[in-house]
Enzyme design. Structure first.
Site, short mmCIF file in Angstrom:
data_model
loop_
_atom_site.label_atom_id
_atom_site.label_comp_id
_atom_site.label_asym_id
_atom_site.label_seq_id
_atom_site.Cartn_x
_atom_site.Cartn_y
_atom_site.Cartn_z
N ARG A 73 -8.58 -18.13 3.85
CA ARG A 73 -8.04 -18.49 2.55
C ARG A 73 -7.46 -19.89 2.67
O ARG A 73 -7.91 -20.68 3.48
CB ARG A 73 -6.99 -17.47 2.10
CG ARG A 73 -7.63 -16.17 1.67
CD ARG A 73 -6.61 -15.13 1.31
NE ARG A 73 -6.04 -14.51 2.49
CZ ARG A 73 -5.11 -13.55 2.45
NH1 ARG A 73 -4.67 -13.12 1.30
NH2 ARG A 73 -4.64 -13.03 3.56
N PRO A 95 -5.13 -8.40 -7.09
CA PRO A 95 -3.82 -7.94 -7.57
C PRO A 95 -2.78 -8.05 -6.45
O PRO A 95 -3.02 -7.60 -5.33
CB PRO A 95 -4.06 -6.48 -7.94
CG PRO A 95 -5.54 -6.31 -8.04
CD PRO A 95 -6.14 -7.34 -7.14
N GLU A 96 -1.67 -8.67 -6.75
CA GLU A 96 -0.58 -8.78 -5.79
C GLU A 96 0.43 -7.68 -6.07
O GLU A 96 0.36 -7.00 -7.09
CB GLU A 96 0.07 -10.16 -5.91
CG GLU A 96 -0.89 -11.30 -5.64
CD GLU A 96 -0.84 -11.80 -4.20
OE1 GLU A 96 -0.07 -11.25 -3.38
OE2 GLU A 96 -1.56 -12.76 -3.90
N HIS A 131 -17.21 -1.86 -16.19
CA HIS A 131 -17.16 -1.51 -14.77
C HIS A 131 -16.36 -0.23 -14.53
O HIS A 131 -15.74 -0.08 -13.48
CB HIS A 131 -16.60 -2.68 -13.96
CG HIS A 131 -17.42 -3.93 -14.11
ND1 HIS A 131 -18.70 -4.05 -13.62
CD2 HIS A 131 -17.14 -5.12 -14.72
CE1 HIS A 131 -19.17 -5.24 -13.91
NE2 HIS A 131 -18.26 -5.92 -14.58
N ARG A 182 8.63 -12.82 17.94
CA ARG A 182 7.21 -13.18 18.03
C ARG A 182 7.03 -14.68 17.90
O ARG A 182 7.69 -15.32 17.08
CB ARG A 182 6.43 -12.51 16.89
CG ARG A 182 6.52 -11.01 16.91
CD ARG A 182 5.64 -10.47 15.81
NE ARG A 182 5.74 -9.02 15.72
CZ ARG A 182 4.90 -8.28 15.02
NH1 ARG A 182 3.93 -8.85 14.34
NH2 ARG A 182 5.05 -6.98 14.98
N LYS A 196 0.67 -2.24 -1.40
CA LYS A 196 -0.28 -2.28 -2.51
C LYS A 196 -1.00 -0.95 -2.71
O LYS A 196 -1.94 -0.87 -3.50
CB LYS A 196 -1.30 -3.39 -2.28
CG LYS A 196 -0.70 -4.79 -2.37
CD LYS A 196 -1.82 -5.80 -2.41
CE LYS A 196 -1.32 -7.20 -2.15
NZ LYS A 196 -2.46 -8.13 -2.11
N ARG A 232 -15.93 -5.24 -8.31
CA ARG A 232 -16.47 -5.52 -6.98
C ARG A 232 -16.39 -4.32 -6.04
O ARG A 232 -17.02 -4.32 -4.99
CB ARG A 232 -15.76 -6.72 -6.38
CG ARG A 232 -15.96 -7.97 -7.26
CD ARG A 232 -15.22 -9.16 -6.72
NE ARG A 232 -15.75 -9.59 -5.44
CZ ARG A 232 -15.21 -10.55 -4.70
NH1 ARG A 232 -14.12 -11.16 -5.11
NH2 ARG A 232 -15.75 -10.89 -3.55
#
Ligand SMILES: [Zn+2]
Length: 295
Positions: A269, A2-3, A95, A159, A61, A117
């Site tokens: 990723r 989920p974003e 679940h 940075r 999040k 999960r």
């Protein structure tokens, strides 16, 4: 996974369907999602029984529900978590991990934490109603009205690390996931490895604007969930897939120039980018003293 826009849809759904209700009973059906709560599953359930949910808030999040005693129920959806609001007589999800029976709503409902999960989790944050100390270090997200854009621009430009890495750094800005980072970089025509300290303030500001636009668009497309009693978040939902220009499009023509979109490995990723619109940065020249000292 989920974003942020999906987490915001969940927050808004909880605000609409749960806030004002009292938690009558909690069933912890699997201990793992409450593993971070030192009370243990039984203590977790006992501490929440009888508490009224006062609000639904979000930082990045993370979601938290301030309770009427000043504590908060803190939650993260992890990779596959969902928070559903269901009629009490709806069959259990396969679940289903934690069930919150609610009193005081129009009808019998339950808030359900469903997670296949179980990387996500729930815990009680003591005195965390205003802002749980566990998440106080997390930066605000670009959709947050109090996000400090000038501070973000200044920090990025100090940075030398790549701009994509910085976009994903939760201490700088929260909630910009891998998909939104790639899409924002494509829109801004910036390669993710471009060092922050080589970007102009305008470039950083525009990139942030693109990240916000992509996230707002996703929020709009997920917005139909706001009206449904069944509040759902599902990382596989793909409601945003049709609008993507870079992410997941390896080998397909760039929507702007037609060059094949490339994929490279990035922090376990993938990064997707157009090699023509988003040229990789030139290597930094080694400093003379660094190359001259053999040691
Ligand atoms: Zn292109």
């Amino acid at each position: 996974m989920p974003e942020l826009p999906e987490v915001e849809v969940v927050r808004a759904g909880i605000e609409r369907h749960v806030v004002g209700a009292t938690i009558a009973r909690v069933d912890v059906l699997h201990p793992r999602p409450v593993r971070r709560d030192l009370r243990g599953p039984d203590g977790f359930a006992a501490a929440l029984a009888g508490r009224r949910v006062e609000a639904a808030r979000r930082r990045g999040k993370y979601l938290w529900l301030p309770l009427d005693n000043g504590d908060a129920l803190l939650g993260h959806l992890g990779m596959s978590g969902q928070i559903l609001v269901q009629p009490a007589d709806a069959p259990d999800e396969r679940h289903l991990r934690v069930r919150f029976a609610l009193d005081g709503a129009d009808e019998d409902r339950e808030m359900r934490f469903v997670d296949q999960r179980m990387f996500g989790g729930l815990s009680i944050s003591d005195a965390g109603a205003d802002l749980p100390p566990e998440i106080a270090h997390i930066a605000r997200d670009p959709l947050d009205p109090e996000f400090d854009e000038d501070l973000f621009v200044r920090k990025v430009r100090k940075r030398s690390s790549g701009i994509k890495r910085q976009l994903l750094d939760q201490n700088l800005v929260s909630g910009v996931g891998n998909i939104y980072a790639d899409e924002a970089l494509w829109r801004a025509r910036l390669h993710g490895e471009r060092p922050g300290d080589r970007l102009t303030a305008t470039q950083v500001r525009e990139l942030l604007g693109h990240a916000r636009a992509v996230m707002v668009a996703a929020l709009g497309e997920g917005g139909t969930s706001f009206d449904a009693l069944y509040v759902n978040v599902n990382g596989e939902s793909g409601y945003f897939d049709r609008s993507l220009h870079a992410y997941g499009r390896e080998g397909e023509p760039c929507d702007r120039c037609g060059a094949p979109v490339r994929r490279v490995a990035f922090m376990n990723r993938s990064s997707y980018f157009c090699p023509v619109c988003q040229p990789p940065p030139r290597r930094r020249r080694p400093r003379p003293e660094a190359s001259a000292v053999p040691d």
